[in-house]
Design a protein around this motif. Structure first.
Motif, mmCIF file in Angstrom:
data_model
loop_
_atom_site.group_PDB
_atom_site.id
_atom_site.type_symbol
_atom_site.label_atom_id
_atom_site.label_comp_id
_atom_site.label_asym_id
_atom_site.label_seq_id
_atom_site.Cartn_x
_atom_site.Cartn_y
_atom_site.Cartn_z
ATOM 1 N N ALA A 112 -1.611 -4.394 -3.127
ATOM 2 C CA ALA A 112 -2.487 -3.375 -2.750
ATOM 3 C C ALA A 112 -2.836 -2.462 -3.962
ATOM 4 N N ILE A 113 -4.035 -1.959 -3.907
ATOM 5 C CA ILE A 113 -4.360 -1.119 -5.223
ATOM 6 C C ILE A 113 -4.904 0.139 -4.689
ATOM 7 N N THR A 114 -4.489 1.141 -5.630
ATOM 8 C CA THR A 114 -4.919 2.592 -4.836
ATOM 9 C C THR A 114 -5.066 3.457 -6.033
ATOM 10 N N ALA A 115 -5.938 4.512 -6.027
ATOM 11 C CA ALA A 115 -6.338 5.511 -7.046
ATOM 12 C C ALA A 115 -7.035 6.790 -6.491
ATOM 13 N N ARG A 116 -6.958 7.779 -7.154
ATOM 14 C CA ARG A 116 -7.582 9.000 -6.708
ATOM 15 C C ARG A 116 -9.088 8.808 -6.637
ATOM 16 N N HIS A 117 -9.709 9.325 -5.564
ATOM 17 C CA HIS A 117 -11.196 9.554 -5.406
ATOM 18 C C HIS A 117 -11.722 10.068 -6.574
ATOM 19 N N ALA A 167 0.713 -1.219 -0.153
ATOM 20 C CA ALA A 167 0.077 0.085 -0.069
ATOM 21 C C ALA A 167 0.966 1.248 -0.171
ATOM 22 N N TRP A 168 2.082 1.171 0.839
ATOM 23 C CA TRP A 168 2.924 2.298 0.839
ATOM 24 C C TRP A 168 3.474 2.797 -0.386
#
Length: 238
Positions: free
Chosen positions: A110-115, A69-70
């Motif tokens: 982990a996966i992340t994106a902008r809201h 995630a980091w």
């Protein structure tokens, strides 16, 4: 923490390659393999992650997921961060971002994106179930409609069907729970489509909120590698 400490010896180098066949614009996914037997308790201290209770395997999974995630946040916006844990035990992502963490059987991601691009993301990895276990679990995971024709499938197809349905419903929960703030279960949704390209589509069978009612449909995808199945549900921003 803006600079990344040395990666723990129990993890392989963090991998930012996109594993799915279909893009999710703006999303960043990072994965690693890990060996719980090589976990050093000081790895938590070096990364500023509060230690968690439990056996070595659970600690190793937890930390590996947070490291991914980091790095996913760093790749996306140049600032790495370890998501805190909310009261419901779900990760708390930095303001303006959404994400999801998964781990199991020596693999984490982990996966992340902008809201502004995605309202929700749900990621889940599973080892392919042995057919005997898949057959035992089928009634708990598959709806009556999903069970149609199940008994006539060969063993490989049955094991894949239960593994996929289990995993993508887990991904659905991870993506949708932060938006609905209401728990739901395997029989509250059904897998209505999946194909050889890895695309999938799910339909809610229960009312969660005025925005998320029975009949709502959501897109996802999946990929198989080694003996794993990785699934993702992505909810676009309005």
């Amino acid at each position: 923490m803006t600079e990344r400490p040395a990666l723990p010896a129990y993890c392989t180098p963090l991998d930012a390659a996109w594993p799915f066949r279909h893009a999710v614009p703006g999303a960043r996914l990072v994965s690693t393999r890990f060996d719980p037997a090589r976990l050093d308790p000081e790895d938590f201290t070096r990364w500023g992650v509060p230690p968690m209770a439990g056996v070595n395997k659970r600690q190793a999974e937890y930390l590996a997921g947070r490291l991914c995630a980091w790095e996913a946040l760093r790749v996306m916006n140049g600032a790495g961060a370890i998501p805190a844990i909310g009261d419901d035990r779900a990760p708390c992502w930095p303001q303006g971002t959404v994400g999801s963490i998964t781990h199991g059987a020596g693999w984490a991601a982990a996966i992340t994106a902008r809201h502004t691009q995605w309202r929700g993301l749900g990621l889940d990895v599973e080892k392919t179930l042995p057919v005997a276990r898949a057959d035992r679990l089928a009634g708990e995971i598959l709806t009556a409609r999903e069970l149609q024709g199940y008994a006539e499938q060969d063993e490989t197809s049955r094991a894949l069907r239960v593994t996929l349905t289990f995993s993508i419903k887990e991904s659905l929960f991870k993506a949708l729970y932060p938006l609905a703030n209401k728990r739901f279960y395997f029989h509250d949704a059904e897998l209505i489509h999946h194909d050889d390209t890895g695309r999938a589509r799910l339909r809610l069978l229960t009312n969660l909120t005025p925005d998320w009612r029975a009949g709502s449909e959501l897109d996802g995808q999946f990929v198989q590698f080694d003996d794993y199945l990785l699934s993702l549900v992505h909810i676009p921003a309005e």
